[in-house]
Design a protein around this motif. Structure first.
Motif, short mmCIF file in Angstrom:
data_model
loop_
_atom_site.label_atom_id
_atom_site.label_comp_id
_atom_site.label_asym_id
_atom_site.label_seq_id
_atom_site.Cartn_x
_atom_site.Cartn_y
_atom_site.Cartn_z
N PHE A 45 1.26 -5.26 -8.41
CA PHE A 45 1.41 -5.14 -10.17
C PHE A 45 -0.01 -5.38 -10.69
N ASN A 46 0.44 -7.26 -9.89
CA ASN A 46 -1.09 -7.94 -10.72
C ASN A 46 -2.31 -7.66 -10.19
N LEU A 47 -1.96 -7.76 -8.53
CA LEU A 47 -3.38 -7.81 -7.79
C LEU A 47 -3.47 -6.63 -7.20
N GLY A 48 -2.62 -6.00 -8.07
CA GLY A 48 -3.30 -4.15 -7.11
C GLY A 48 -3.55 -3.77 -5.45
N GLU A 101 15.72 12.48 1.72
CA GLU A 101 16.30 11.74 2.97
C GLU A 101 15.48 10.14 2.71
N LYS A 102 16.34 8.75 3.30
CA LYS A 102 15.95 8.10 3.38
C LYS A 102 14.64 7.26 5.01
N VAL A 103 13.91 7.69 3.76
CA VAL A 103 11.82 7.40 5.62
C VAL A 103 12.11 6.43 4.94
N GLU A 104 11.66 5.46 6.56
CA GLU A 104 10.73 4.40 6.01
C GLU A 104 9.37 4.44 5.61
N ILE A 105 9.40 3.40 5.08
CA ILE A 105 7.84 3.63 4.35
C ILE A 105 6.66 2.38 5.18
N ASN A 106 5.35 2.42 4.67
CA ASN A 106 4.20 1.44 5.17
C ASN A 106 4.24 0.79 3.52
N PRO A 107 4.22 -0.91 3.29
CA PRO A 107 3.75 -0.89 2.60
C PRO A 107 2.75 -1.73 2.17
N GLU A 108 1.70 -1.18 3.08
CA GLU A 108 0.57 -0.94 2.41
C GLU A 108 0.04 0.14 1.77
N THR A 109 1.29 1.66 1.17
CA THR A 109 1.05 2.46 1.15
C THR A 109 1.85 2.84 -0.29
N PHE A 110 1.58 2.83 -1.33
CA PHE A 110 1.67 2.80 -3.13
C PHE A 110 1.38 2.94 -4.08
N LYS A 111 1.80 3.41 -4.66
CA LYS A 111 1.52 4.03 -6.07
C LYS A 111 2.32 3.11 -6.92
N ILE A 112 1.46 2.87 -8.45
CA ILE A 112 2.03 2.58 -8.95
C ILE A 112 1.78 3.28 -10.72
N THR A 113 2.82 4.43 -11.57
CA THR A 113 3.13 5.36 -12.08
C THR A 113 3.71 5.01 -13.29
N ASP A 114 3.28 4.72 -14.19
CA ASP A 114 4.61 4.54 -15.95
C ASP A 114 4.81 2.76 -15.11
N GLY A 115 4.12 2.45 -14.95
CA GLY A 115 4.74 1.21 -14.11
C GLY A 115 5.49 1.02 -13.87
N LYS A 116 5.88 1.52 -12.46
CA LYS A 116 6.80 1.85 -11.56
C LYS A 116 6.09 1.55 -10.28
N LEU A 117 6.72 1.18 -9.29
CA LEU A 117 6.54 1.28 -7.77
C LEU A 117 7.28 2.00 -6.91
#
Length: 156
Positions: A45-48, A101-117
């Motif tokens: 959020f703070n650093l984008g 399904e619960k699928v693993e993530i790459n923590p460097e691939t993200f999006k913030i929409t409506d204040g949610k990660l």
């Protein structure tokens, strides 16, 4: 009599809290109780951008441990933890919306929409963020419903 009622309320709320904590530990995408693979939830959020947190600057929130890149980020998190926690227990948002399904993530691939990660799977030439962006509104609605079913059907 008042003391007995207060005692029972404390006991019940403590039991409820422990059950909720156990449920989160069982359902969330964690490794040894560590959320987001050690990345700083406030940094998104703070650093984008995704920033690795430090073990020395961590906090346990309802059973999930989060690492932070700075004491300031840790303090920001403590003021409103729910704001910074990833959606769907840290599982891939696209997979949650597409198939539940619960699928693993790459923590460097993200999006913030409506204040949610929101976090996404991104490996082997498959970046699910791209697919999410093509039908975000529909996938988000489905993901919200799928996560509620998963969370509510899990016994502590």
């Amino acid at each position: 009599m008042k003391k007995l009622i207060v005692f029972v309320l404390i006991l019940v709320s403590g039991t409820s809290f422990a059950q909720n904590e156990a449920k989160r530990i069982n359902l969330y995408n964690l490794e040894n109780k560590l959320g987001i693979q050690g990345y700083d939830p406030v940094g998104y959020f703070n650093l984008g951008k995704a920033v690795k947190g430090k073990k020395e600057i961590s906090v346990s929130y309802q059973g999930v441990v989060y690492n932070f890149s700075s004491v300031e980020n840790k303090n920001t998190f403590l003021k409103n933890p729910a704001k910074y926690e990833p959606q769907y227990g840290g599982w891939c948002a696209y997979a949650m919306g597409d198939s539940g399904e619960k699928v693993e993530i790459n923590p460097e691939t993200f999006k913030i929409t409506d204040g949610k990660l929101y976090l996404f799977y991104n490996a082997y030439f498959n970046n699910t963020l791209k697919s999410w962006n093509k039908d975000e509104s529909n996938l988000k609605t489905k993901a919200d419903n799928n996560w509620k079913k998963i969370y509510n059907n899990q016994k502590p």
